[in-house]
Write an enzyme that holds these catalytic residues in place. Sequence first.
Site, PDB file in Angstrom:
ATOM      1  N   LYS A   1      10.933   0.684  36.900  1.00  0.00           N
ATOM      2  CA  LYS A   1      12.197   1.418  36.941  1.00  0.00           C
ATOM      3  C   LYS A   1      12.028   2.937  37.078  1.00  0.00           C
ATOM      4  O   LYS A   1      12.925   3.622  37.586  1.00  0.00           O
ATOM      5  CB  LYS A   1      13.009   1.113  35.683  1.00  0.00           C
ATOM      6  CG  LYS A   1      13.569  -0.291  35.629  1.00  0.00           C
ATOM      7  CD  LYS A   1      14.718  -0.467  36.587  1.00  0.00           C
ATOM      8  CE  LYS A   1      15.456  -1.775  36.364  1.00  0.00           C
ATOM      9  NZ  LYS A   1      16.641  -1.914  37.241  1.00  0.00           N
TER      10      LYS A   1
ATOM     11  N   SER B   1       7.026  -7.243  36.936  1.00  0.00           N
ATOM     12  CA  SER B   1       7.864  -6.046  37.013  1.00  0.00           C
ATOM     13  C   SER B   1       7.957  -5.250  35.730  1.00  0.00           C
ATOM     14  O   SER B   1       8.314  -4.072  35.768  1.00  0.00           O
ATOM     15  CB  SER B   1       9.273  -6.425  37.477  1.00  0.00           C
ATOM     16  OG  SER B   1       9.842  -7.372  36.596  1.00  0.00           O
TER      17      SER B   1
END
Length: 404
Positions: A55, A306
């Site tokens: 992110k 992720s």
Amino acid sequence: MQNWPVTLDDVRGAHKMLAGVARVTPMESSRYLSGLIGSPVHLKCENLQRTGSFKLRGAYVRIAGLTPVQRAGGVVAASAGNHAQGVALAASLLGVRATVFMPRAAPLPKVAATRDYGAEVKLHGATVDEALRAAQQYSEATGAVFIHPFDHWDVVTGQATVGLEILEQCPEVRTILVGVGGGGLLAGIAAAVKPLRPDVRVVGVQAAGAAAYPPSLAAGRPVSLERFATMADGIMVGRPGDIPFEVVNTLADGVRTVSEESLSRALLVGLERLKMVVEPAGASPVAALLEHPEDFRGGPVVAVLSGGNIDPQLMQRVLRHGLAAAGRYLSLRVRLTDKPGALADLLAVLTRVDANVLDVAHVRIDPQLGLTEVEVDLHLETKGPEHCALVVGELRDADYVVSR
């Protein structure tokens, strides 16, 4: 790329911008997963990124693109944790004031990390969607720029840098598996990879309990889920973003769903076989390989891990669930004659088959029991499904009445 305001040059520019800010995360091979599907499997380790997830990439590109006047007014975001930390660190690095709304149930380590990166945290609502609405209202009231977790072209461009790195680190890749919530990472990777390598399959993975993309792709437009729940809080989003959906619908090669059991098993595999700490959302590509191994044969696969920001309490619960899903726990009810030494005899049988007893409870009040009978509830630790079958067979061979 269609009429989209993002080009490969933009993605390459974002990658240069992120030099020294975001890590070029490592690509690790997995012999275990490769053996499972019969093709090489590599792991793109964004769980080792700064702030513990991808992110930071999109957040930094988005905030770096603000005008001086916009930066002076600060930024606001909403997130269960990963986007919150990415915005907090990006804003801090760029000298911008950040306010982050997080659900009241957000994991405490993520809340603490967001504060440590310099953001002001406001706990609001029971879900990310409620926190998002509060953040948007705060933006309207204060003038702070709202930094959406996935529904902005700059954010998609930042996440697209993961795709460039995958092609550089594994040029022979044939399939890329990506966890999907709102779709920013999947859209970014598809936008970076497909123009350069249209032969590469880019496949999204969603938790079945929060899978908004399959019905949306079928309808040709973003569709909102009425109810959704999953342990994978990082991809628990009730509606695809408009911008990511446009890219995913055009470029991606579909979105698969995985069960909670598969997510639990994937976390366990991450710890035991991959030596990787990942959160459930980050483990979703591994869950897809475990659940559908036959679908990913025929060339190297890259599974994008992720994120690795998992609450220790959630990890404890998920690992317990994963052990159960992998057949590492066995619950039985065994009928005995109610006499001294009967339990010791039963435990002796379990000792012979190397089953570890975790818990024992007697059941004496049951109209189906004879006057001299008792039932024992056993919770055992085993070595897997074959061992479970061995334990049950051994008990029945010893003339015990066993129910599972």
